[in-house]
Design an enzyme around this catalytic site. Structure first.
Site, PDB file in Angstrom:
ATOM      1  N   LYS A  34     -29.585  -1.524  -4.565  1.00 36.46           N
ATOM      2  CA  LYS A  34     -30.275  -0.682  -5.541  1.00 36.46           C
ATOM      3  C   LYS A  34     -31.769  -1.016  -5.490  1.00 36.46           C
ATOM      4  CE  LYS A  34     -26.210   0.572  -7.392  1.00 36.46           C
ATOM      5  NZ  LYS A  34     -25.665   1.915  -7.393  1.00 36.46           N
ATOM      6  N   HIS A  71     -16.415   6.060   0.836  1.00 34.41           N
ATOM      7  CA  HIS A  71     -16.856   6.285  -0.539  1.00 34.41           C
ATOM      8  C   HIS A  71     -16.263   7.600  -1.033  1.00 34.41           C
ATOM      9  CE1 HIS A  71     -19.331   6.914  -4.060  1.00 34.41           C
ATOM     10  NE2 HIS A  71     -19.663   5.650  -3.990  1.00 34.41           N
TER      11      HIS A  71
END
Length: 468
Positions: A166, A285
């Site tokens: 992130k 994902h």
């Protein structure tokens, strides 16, 4: 002889067959059907069977050119959904001849392609599928599976640790690689591209792949452990996706990644085949899944998307956490996890499993717990998911007050403490907090992490719950 009889006929006359005995080779589907007012459940169930197999809205003369009895889907059982008004569980059997071998794309186009917009239904949800062993054997499945992955990574006896880098968008390739290096050096097994990190103007894919490979090799040299970063190969075309996977293989990294729902099952299956042929692990994902699976009365459950992924191919897939910020009720999540990892799963309605499923040695998929989890969750995660899992802490690593590497150290120490306590026979559910506190005494990094996140909880009721 009677000629062709034109006109509209009730579906239930042809497609509702309660006396039908299912075959071992049938694909069985359990639907949650909400008929429009005035439509009887038998008609609604038969309509689902018809519209997802051989039927159309009127009789057609070409019906006489084939054997409908051989090819039609059949609604063979209907029961009311407990605790719900005007909802029914309808079971449909499809003959195997209706499906192309080795194609999840074709399986879904048939079973859920058209019928969900059907006017006679207010809502429709595909709850579960029983894939027959004869059909499973036409798929390669996961590129490698759980045991081969452990052997490749030389990591045994504990869950694996990951971290999503992130901020997910905006970092340059070099700074991104630096964040990867810090996490891997601190003790994580994997770091991860976020699902929407593909190849944007601020960070083109090739630059990211190179800097991440550098981070992997540097951290491996320092720690003596095998490391990986999920390099997201998802792209706008299949050709571009394969180009990225080939480059990852040339760099010698262990794992790539794909967004299987936005990328599509055809692309995913191609990538899974390439990964097996070239020794790459494949992380999956599930971006976009909640669009399909979150509503309780319409769409399809993640259980079905999960089975489809095991057929199409992936070595890891995100599975909810039970304890973090994203949806996932405990019983449902554990039902998902078994369907991913085990070779044989018994029918168990208390966990949302409608059919007994035999995977006939198709490799297993490692569930990934990710989303809003931190060190205090570690005992619960270790107990719920067991060793064959990846526990992924994004903010729970990068949010550490001292930085990425200490954040990684805190997670690794917490995990090792929980695994040791479990192996000593301690009860992680009852003693979890005490185990983490004890470990803090010999890890200042863990103590600092525990201080930051001591009170955080994400307390909302799950939307997709089991029928009681």
């Amino acid at each position: 002889s009677v000629g062709f009889k034109a006109g509209v006929k009730e579906y239930k006359l042809t497609y509702y067959t309660p006396e039908y005995e299912t075959k071992d080779t049938d694909i069985l589907a359990a639907f949650r059907v909400t008929p429009q007012p005035g439509v009887p459940p038998e008609e609604a169930g038969x309509a689902v069977a018809a519209e997802s197999s051989t039927g159309t809205w009127t009789t057609v003369w070409t019906d006489g050119l084939t054997s409908l009895d051989r090819y039609k889907g059949r609604c063979y059982h209907i029961e009311p959904v407990p605790g719900e008004k005007d909802q029914y569980x309808x079971y449909v059997a499809y003959p195997l001849d209706l499906f192309e071998e080795g194609s999840v794309t074709n399986m879904f186009t048939s079973i859920v392609g058209n019928v969900f917009g059907f006017k006679a239904l207010r809502a429709l949800r595909l709850e579960d599928l029983r894939i027959p062993t004869a059909y499973i054997k036409t798929f390669q499945g996961p590129p490698h599976g759980i045991q081969v992955e452990r052997d490749k990574l030389n990591k045994y006896g504990r869950p694996l640790l990951g971290c999503t880098i992130k901020p997910k968008l905006g970092l340059s390739a070099k700074n991104y690689g630096r964040a990867v290096y810090e996490c891997l050096r601190g003790g994580l097994d994997f770091t991860k591209d976020d699902e929407n990190v593909n190849s944007q103007p601020f960070m083109r894919w090739r630059d990211r792949f190179l800097f991440c490979a550098e981070a992997i090799y540097k951290s491996q040299a320092e720690t003596g452990e095998i490391k990986g970063h999920y390099l997201n190969a998802t792209a706008g075309t299949c050709e571009e996706m394969m180009k990225r996977a080939v480059f990852a293989r040339e760099l010698g990294v262990p794992i790539v990644m794909h967004d299987y729902l936005t990328g599509g099952f055809t692309a995913n299956t191609s990538l899974a085949h390439y990964c097996r042929d070239n020794g790459l692990l494949l992380h999956i994902h599930r971006a976009m899944h909640a669009v399909i699976d979150r509503q309780k009365n319409h769409g399809m459950t993640f259980r079905v998307l999960r089975k489809a992924l095991r057929l199409s191919g992936g070595d890891h897939i995100h599975a909810g956490t039970v304890v973090g910020k994203l949806e996932g009720e405990r019983d449902i999540t554990l039902g998902f996890v078994d369907l991913l990892r085990d070779d044989f799963v018994e029918k168990d309605r208390s966990r949302g499993i409608y059919f007994t499923q035999d995977w006939v040695s198709l490799p297993g998929v490692i569930p990934v717990a990710s989303g809003g989890i931190h060190v205090w969750h570690m005992p619960a995660l270790t107990e719920i998911f067991g060793d064959d899992s990846v526990l992924q802490f994004g903010g729970g690593t990068l949010g550490h007050p001292w930085g990425n590497a200490p954040g990684a150290v805190a997670n690794r120490v917490a995990l090792e403490a929980c695994v040791l306590a479990r192996n000593e026979g301690r009860d992680l559910a009852a003693e979890g907090n005490a185990i983490i506190r004890e470990a803090c005494k010999w890890s200042p990094e863990l103590a600092a992490a525990c201080e930051v996140w001591k009170e955080i909880k994400f307390e909302f009721k799950a939307v997709d719950t089991l029928d009681k």
